[in-house]
Design a protein around this motif. Sequence first.
Motif, PDB file in Angstrom:
ATOM      1  N   GLN A   1      14.612  83.872   5.088  1.00 19.07           N
ATOM      2  CA  GLN A   1      13.802  83.637   3.894  1.00 19.07           C
ATOM      3  C   GLN A   1      14.771  83.099   2.842  1.00 19.07           C
ATOM      4  OE1 GLN A   1      10.923  86.647   2.815  1.00 19.07           O
ATOM      5  NE2 GLN A   1      11.298  86.344   0.644  1.00 19.07           N
ATOM      6  N   VAL A   2      14.627  81.814   2.536  1.00 18.93           N
ATOM      7  CA  VAL A   2      15.602  81.160   1.654  1.00 18.93           C
ATOM      8  C   VAL A   2      15.239  81.410   0.190  1.00 18.93           C
ATOM      9  CG1 VAL A   2      16.538  78.909   0.955  1.00 18.93           C
ATOM     10  CG2 VAL A   2      16.211  79.437   3.369  1.00 18.93           C
ATOM     11  N   VAL A   3      16.270  81.748  -0.612  1.00 22.73           N
ATOM     12  CA  VAL A   3      16.017  81.999  -2.042  1.00 22.73           C
ATOM     13  C   VAL A   3      16.761  80.977  -2.896  1.00 22.73           C
ATOM     14  CG1 VAL A   3      15.512  84.458  -1.857  1.00 22.73           C
ATOM     15  CG2 VAL A   3      17.898  83.713  -2.094  1.00 22.73           C
ATOM     16  N   LYS A   4      16.220  80.814  -4.111  1.00 19.09           N
ATOM     17  CA  LYS A   4      16.840  79.897  -5.078  1.00 19.09           C
ATOM     18  C   LYS A   4      17.623  80.728  -6.100  1.00 19.09           C
ATOM     19  CE  LYS A   4      13.727  75.958  -4.990  1.00 19.09           C
ATOM     20  NZ  LYS A   4      12.858  76.304  -3.861  1.00 19.09           N
ATOM     21  N   ASP A   5      18.488  80.047  -6.848  1.00 18.41           N
ATOM     22  CA  ASP A   5      19.274  80.728  -7.881  1.00 18.41           C
ATOM     23  C   ASP A   5      18.346  81.371  -8.913  1.00 18.41           C
ATOM     24  OD1 ASP A   5      21.427  81.577  -9.356  1.00 18.41           O
ATOM     25  OD2 ASP A   5      21.853  79.612 -10.249  1.00 18.41           O
ATOM     26  N   GLY A   6      18.530  82.646  -9.170  1.00 16.27           N
ATOM     27  CA  GLY A   6      17.727  83.352 -10.171  1.00 16.27           C
ATOM     28  C   GLY A   6      16.438  83.936  -9.614  1.00 16.27           C
ATOM     29  N   GLU A   7      16.158  83.692  -8.349  1.00 20.70           N
ATOM     30  CA  GLU A   7      14.904  84.206  -7.766  1.00 20.70           C
ATOM     31  C   GLU A   7      14.900  85.738  -7.729  1.00 20.70           C
ATOM     32  OE1 GLU A   7      13.692  81.773  -4.461  1.00 20.70           O
ATOM     33  OE2 GLU A   7      12.404  83.361  -3.675  1.00 20.70           O
ATOM     34  N   ILE A   8      13.700  86.284  -7.826  1.00 22.55           N
ATOM     35  CA  ILE A   8      13.516  87.748  -7.923  1.00 22.55           C
ATOM     36  C   ILE A   8      12.804  88.237  -6.664  1.00 22.55           C
ATOM     37  CG2 ILE A   8      12.246  89.539  -9.216  1.00 22.55           C
ATOM     38  CD1 ILE A   8      14.336  88.398 -11.003  1.00 22.55           C
ATOM     39  N   LEU A   9      13.193  89.417  -6.210  1.00 21.45           N
ATOM     40  CA  LEU A   9      12.477  90.068  -5.102  1.00 21.45           C
ATOM     41  C   LEU A   9      12.091  91.475  -5.554  1.00 21.45           C
ATOM     42  CD1 LEU A   9      11.680  89.933  -2.006  1.00 21.45           C
ATOM     43  CD2 LEU A   9      13.828  91.154  -1.591  1.00 21.45           C
ATOM     44  N   ASP A  10      10.806  91.732  -5.614  1.00 17.77           N
ATOM     45  CA  ASP A  10      10.306  93.055  -6.030  1.00 17.77           C
ATOM     46  C   ASP A  10      10.055  93.878  -4.766  1.00 17.77           C
ATOM     47  OD1 ASP A  10       8.922  95.232  -6.928  1.00 17.77           O
ATOM     48  OD2 ASP A  10       7.574  94.108  -8.253  1.00 17.77           O
ATOM     49  N   ILE A  11      10.754  95.033  -4.650  1.00 16.27           N
ATOM     50  CA  ILE A  11      10.584  95.840  -3.434  1.00 16.27           C
ATOM     51  C   ILE A  11       9.864  97.164  -3.748  1.00 16.27           C
ATOM     52  CG2 ILE A  11      12.490  94.788  -2.162  1.00 16.27           C
ATOM     53  CD1 ILE A  11      14.211  97.224  -2.920  1.00 16.27           C
ATOM     54  N   GLY A  12       9.253  97.187  -4.923  1.00 17.07           N
ATOM     55  CA  GLY A  12       8.514  98.395  -5.312  1.00 17.07           C
ATOM     56  C   GLY A  12       9.400  99.318  -6.124  1.00 17.07           C
ATOM     57  N   GLY A  13       9.296  99.197  -7.455  1.00 17.53           N
ATOM     58  CA  GLY A  13      10.101 100.055  -8.336  1.00 17.53           C
ATOM     59  C   GLY A  13      11.547  99.618  -8.441  1.00 17.53           C
ATOM     60  N   LYS A  14      11.938  98.679  -7.660  1.00 21.63           N
ATOM     61  CA  LYS A  14      13.299  98.118  -7.767  1.00 21.63           C
ATOM     62  C   LYS A  14      13.197  96.597  -7.615  1.00 21.63           C
ATOM     63  CE  LYS A  14      16.045 102.125  -6.336  1.00 21.63           C
ATOM     64  NZ  LYS A  14      16.627 102.591  -7.593  1.00 21.63           N
ATOM     65  N   THR A  15      13.968  95.904  -8.451  1.00 21.31           N
ATOM     66  CA  THR A  15      13.893  94.446  -8.501  1.00 21.31           C
ATOM     67  C   THR A  15      15.269  93.846  -8.249  1.00 21.31           C
ATOM     68  OG1 THR A  15      12.351  94.833 -10.319  1.00 21.31           O
ATOM     69  CG2 THR A  15      12.985  92.556  -9.912  1.00 21.31           C
ATOM     70  N   LEU A  16      15.330  92.972  -7.275  1.00 19.56           N
ATOM     71  CA  LEU A  16      16.608  92.306  -6.967  1.00 19.56           C
ATOM     72  C   LEU A  16      16.574  90.871  -7.476  1.00 19.56           C
ATOM     73  CD1 LEU A  16      17.039  93.566  -3.289  1.00 19.56           C
ATOM     74  CD2 LEU A  16      18.285  94.367  -5.292  1.00 19.56           C
ATOM     75  N   LYS A  17      17.658  90.471  -8.113  1.00 24.01           N
ATOM     76  CA  LYS A  17      17.782  89.087  -8.590  1.00 24.01           C
ATOM     77  C   LYS A  17      18.982  88.455  -7.890  1.00 24.01           C
ATOM     78  CE  LYS A  17      18.244  86.412 -12.823  1.00 24.01           C
ATOM     79  NZ  LYS A  17      18.311  86.442 -14.280  1.00 24.01           N
ATOM     80  N   PHE A  18      18.796  87.240  -7.394  1.00 27.82           N
ATOM     81  CA  PHE A  18      19.874  86.572  -6.657  1.00 27.82           C
ATOM     82  C   PHE A  18      20.555  85.574  -7.592  1.00 27.82           C
ATOM     83  CE2 PHE A  18      16.452  87.851  -3.813  1.00 27.82           C
ATOM     84  CZ  PHE A  18      17.143  88.857  -3.130  1.00 27.82           C
ATOM     85  N   VAL A  19      21.834  85.804  -7.802  1.00 25.85           N
ATOM     86  CA  VAL A  19      22.592  85.006  -8.769  1.00 25.85           C
ATOM     87  C   VAL A  19      23.667  84.234  -8.000  1.00 25.85           C
ATOM     88  CG1 VAL A  19      23.987  85.113 -10.876  1.00 25.85           C
ATOM     89  CG2 VAL A  19      22.229  86.864 -10.451  1.00 25.85           C
ATOM     90  N   PHE A  20      23.522  82.923  -7.960  1.00 24.00           N
ATOM     91  CA  PHE A  20      24.487  82.116  -7.199  1.00 24.00           C
ATOM     92  C   PHE A  20      25.834  82.091  -7.934  1.00 24.00           C
ATOM     93  CE2 PHE A  20      21.284  79.152  -4.802  1.00 24.00           C
ATOM     94  CZ  PHE A  20      20.550  80.276  -4.415  1.00 24.00           C
ATOM     95  N   THR A  21      26.877  82.381  -7.196  1.00 28.67           N
ATOM     96  CA  THR A  21      28.241  82.340  -7.761  1.00 28.67           C
ATOM     97  C   THR A  21      29.116  81.517  -6.805  1.00 28.67           C
ATOM     98  OG1 THR A  21      28.573  84.497  -6.683  1.00 28.67           O
ATOM     99  CG2 THR A  21      28.155  84.511  -9.060  1.00 28.67           C
ATOM    100  N   PRO A  22      28.887  80.205  -6.761  1.00 28.77           N
ATOM    101  CA  PRO A  22      29.575  79.377  -5.770  1.00 28.77           C
ATOM    102  C   PRO A  22      31.097  79.456  -5.874  1.00 28.77           C
ATOM    103  CG  PRO A  22      28.451  78.029  -7.431  1.00 28.77           C
ATOM    104  CD  PRO A  22      28.027  79.432  -7.663  1.00 28.77           C
ATOM    105  N   TRP A  23      31.726  79.406  -4.718  1.00 32.95           N
ATOM    106  CA  TRP A  23      33.192  79.426  -4.586  1.00 32.95           C
ATOM    107  C   TRP A  23      33.826  80.735  -5.017  1.00 32.95           C
ATOM    108  CZ3 TRP A  23      34.876  76.155  -1.266  1.00 32.95           C
ATOM    109  CH2 TRP A  23      34.202  74.943  -1.101  1.00 32.95           C
ATOM    110  N   ALA A  24      33.055  81.802  -4.855  1.00 33.80           N
ATOM    111  CA  ALA A  24      33.673  83.120  -5.022  1.00 33.80           C
ATOM    112  C   ALA A  24      33.507  83.866  -3.695  1.00 33.80           C
ATOM    113  CB  ALA A  24      32.980  83.914  -6.143  1.00 33.80           C
ATOM    114  N   HIS A  25      33.781  83.294  -2.662  1.00 30.36           N
ATOM    115  CA  HIS A  25      34.919  82.644  -2.131  1.00 30.36           C
ATOM    116  C   HIS A  25      34.611  81.344  -1.365  1.00 30.36           C
ATOM    117  CE1 HIS A  25      37.498  83.659   1.765  1.00 30.36           C
ATOM    118  NE2 HIS A  25      38.123  82.754   1.090  1.00 30.36           N
ATOM    119  N   TRP A  26      33.405  81.217  -0.878  1.00 31.62           N
ATOM    120  CA  TRP A  26      32.969  80.012  -0.166  1.00 31.62           C
ATOM    121  C   TRP A  26      31.905  79.311  -1.031  1.00 31.62           C
ATOM    122  CZ3 TRP A  26      31.961  81.135   5.820  1.00 31.62           C
ATOM    123  CH2 TRP A  26      33.182  81.390   6.456  1.00 31.62           C
ATOM    124  N   PRO A  27      31.461  78.124  -0.646  1.00 37.51           N
ATOM    125  CA  PRO A  27      30.510  77.409  -1.511  1.00 37.51           C
ATOM    126  C   PRO A  27      29.151  78.092  -1.650  1.00 37.51           C
ATOM    127  CG  PRO A  27      30.840  76.233   0.574  1.00 37.51           C
ATOM    128  CD  PRO A  27      31.879  77.310   0.515  1.00 37.51           C
TER     129      PRO A  27
END
Length: 390
Positions: free
Chosen positions: A120-146
């Motif tokens: 399941q591919v996500v974009k920078d800043g995308e949110i995943l709600d798993i019920g009472g907890k929310t995950l945000k995906f923050v791209f940090t390229p080159w820390a250590h790979w692209p």
Amino acid sequence: MMPIKIAKNVFCICAQDWNRKLFDALIPLPNGTSYNSYIVKGLEKTVLIDTADPQKENIFLEYLKDIESIDYVVCNHAEQDHSGLLEKVLEKYPKAKIIANAKCKDLLKDHLHISEDKFQVVKDGEILDIGGKTLKFVFTPWAHWPETMCTYLKEDQILFSCDLFGSHLAAGDVFSDDKKIYEPLKRYYAEIMLPFKNNLKENLKKLDDLAISMIAPGHGPVHKCVDFVLDAYEDWTLKEPKNRVLIAYVSMHGSTEILVNRLADSLRVKDIPVEIANVEDSDIGKVAEELVDCATVVIGTPTVLAAPHPKAAYVAYLANVLRPNTKFISIIGSYGWGGKTIEVLSALLCNIKAEILPPVMVKGLPTDKDLSEIDKLAKLIASKHKTLDK
Ligand code: FEO
């Protein structure tokens, strides 16, 4: 073995590797390392963040034995020390989806041959709600790979940072102690993050927007001392190097060592701290650590087969690939009858945008005149360092 609770419904799986001696068949690990993954349990879904190195399959699966279901496996980084057990996880939890960015998906398909339908591919800043907890995906390229990214758990203010803010430290304690973590953190920064410091500037800026109470990295202990860790990273990444000199040298019959000792003495009387590394048998990780913030690097070498000693050449090569912020570089050493030591080392250092200070190469055993040339080099370094922070 039970996952360790680090917050409400958040657990750490910490596969310690006390005995690993080298990373990437290159980096010495005097304190071993750990591969950390994390479980976040929401009211509706359960998420595993990263896996572990395949060498630790047994211990990793033992941690999972009481976890009945996993709905998502977040892959922050495709390198195998974090992704290498993804297939084992998918075997145990066949309905689980891998959450990854597009670059990470491609790398995982290349490196692990995982099929397209598992992602399941996500974009920078995308949110995943798993019920009472929310995950945000923050791209940090080159820390250590692209493809590297962090995952932020909003409700608990936890940043799952994978390689970023890690340390190669197999520790008995789950949480870091700010009095003990500085050196492992800096050494890891030098070995893994230093070549990407320009990308890190952007990544640190991006993380500024998040309220972070805990950093949960992929290696080493979890940090509650968030400000301490972020301040250290900002210091190494954003600030000018310090009024310090690293002399990394090797000596065969003692002439180069005489020059090194003279230069160190001459610098110290000018209030310039000096770190000396005899690279004949010393830990190259210590050299990398000093490269982070020494303003001047001096390489000392005898001449062997008309060129620098291979161990001195290795220091130059290492510095060149780590691309530190070094301001000044010089070369000192000795020769018997001639050679191209300066030319060879200079070519090896081509990526470093430092000012090259005049080298001091002496024939045979150093004379008083040679030592006065070393004193002149120390004086020149002192004058160049005048504007630097103490
Ligand atoms: Fe810990 Fe880049 O892997």
